[in-house]
Design a protein around this motif. Structure first.
Motif, PDB file in Angstrom:
ATOM      1  N   GLN A  32       0.833  -1.212   0.000  1.00 14.52           N
ATOM      2  CA  GLN A  32       0.000   0.000   0.000  1.00 14.52           C
ATOM      3  C   GLN A  32       0.862   1.255   0.000  1.00 14.52           C
ATOM      4  OE1 GLN A  32      -3.314   0.248  -0.484  1.00 14.52           O
ATOM      5  NE2 GLN A  32      -3.116  -1.941  -0.878  1.00 14.52           N
ATOM      6  N   ARG A  33       1.940   1.248   0.785  1.00 18.50           N
ATOM      7  CA  ARG A  33       2.859   2.404   0.790  1.00 18.50           C
ATOM      8  C   ARG A  33       3.430   2.635  -0.605  1.00 18.50           C
ATOM      9  NH1 ARG A  33       6.121  -0.055   5.510  1.00 18.50           N
ATOM     10  NH2 ARG A  33       4.584   0.118   7.137  1.00 18.50           N
ATOM     11  N   ASP A  36       2.141   1.656  -3.471  1.00 16.48           N
ATOM     12  CA  ASP A  36       1.062   2.112  -4.351  1.00 16.48           C
ATOM     13  C   ASP A  36       0.851   3.619  -4.205  1.00 16.48           C
ATOM     14  OD1 ASP A  36       0.433  -0.352  -5.540  1.00 16.48           O
ATOM     15  OD2 ASP A  36      -1.086  -0.841  -4.035  1.00 16.48           O
ATOM     16  N   THR A  37       0.881   4.097  -2.962  1.00 15.70           N
ATOM     17  CA  THR A  37       0.706   5.526  -2.702  1.00 15.70           C
ATOM     18  C   THR A  37       1.828   6.329  -3.339  1.00 15.70           C
ATOM     19  OG1 THR A  37      -0.472   5.089  -0.635  1.00 15.70           O
ATOM     20  CG2 THR A  37       0.532   7.272  -0.872  1.00 15.70           C
ATOM     21  N   GLU A  89       1.712   9.140  -6.334  1.00 12.81           N
ATOM     22  CA  GLU A  89       2.300  10.478  -6.212  1.00 12.81           C
ATOM     23  C   GLU A  89       3.271  10.769  -7.347  1.00 12.81           C
ATOM     24  OE1 GLU A  89       4.068  10.763  -2.308  1.00 12.81           O
ATOM     25  OE2 GLU A  89       2.125  10.504  -1.308  1.00 12.81           O
TER      26      GLU A  89
END
Length: 181
Positions: free
Chosen positions: A68-69, A71-72, A76
């Protein structure tokens, strides 16, 4: 060749640095997808080693948060995971786990592979920290440092249980138990 200017903070300002950074994040994403496959395949088979299963369950949850990190961060950066890399590494993870199932010491082979994989992940995140700083994305460093700390902890725990796991494997084998998994 693209012109690269290093600014006062040491960041590289170039399209190439950005491309390399995005590629690095995509590769880390694929690596974590591979990790989920390796862990899931092992969890499906572990019977005699609840201590290993508990550690793998915990690290699976961490790995999903790591994905998830990433993906974020990719969002960005205006990018997304590489489907080809993700698919290739997931297949590789499944194949590695399947190859160990035929071994009479499957649990040991998986253990050694897990220790090595955690070392590989640590190197990956150390590299991403350097890339983020060099490419001008210091805001991403804390996410990589959090992941690196998780990988270091898992590595240390796995490495620390090597002797105990080895002896347990030998004892179960001597008792005629299902020692391999």
């Amino acid at each position: 060749m693209a012109y690269t200017d290093t600014n006062a903070t040491g960041s590289m300002n170039s399209d190439l640095a950005m491309q390399q950074y995005v590629m690095g994040v995509q590769s880390a994403h694929a690596l974590e997808k591979q990790a989920t496959q390796l862990i899931n395949r092992q969890l499906e088979r572990i019977e005699s080693y609840p201590e290993v299963a508990a550690l793998l369950q915990q690290h699976l949850a961490e790995t999903e948060a790591q994905i998830q990190r990433l993906d974020t961060i990719l969002g960005e950066l205006g990018s997304s995971p590489s489907m080809i890399k993700d698919l290739a590494t997931q297949m590789s993870g499944n194949m590695a786990a399947i190859m160990h199932t035929v071994m009479s010491d499957e649990i040991m082979k998986n253990h050694f592979a897990n220790v090595a994989f955690e070392a590989f992940e640590q190197a990956t995140y150390r590299s991403l920290i350097a890339m983020a700083q060099a490419a001008g994305f210091p805001q991403h460093v804390s996410a990589y440092e959090a992941t690196l700390a998780e990988e270091e902890k898992t590595f240390s725990t796995l490495l620390g249980m090597t002797e105990q796991l080895t002896v347990k494997f030998m004892q179960l084998s001597a008792e005629g138990e299902q020692a391999k998994r």
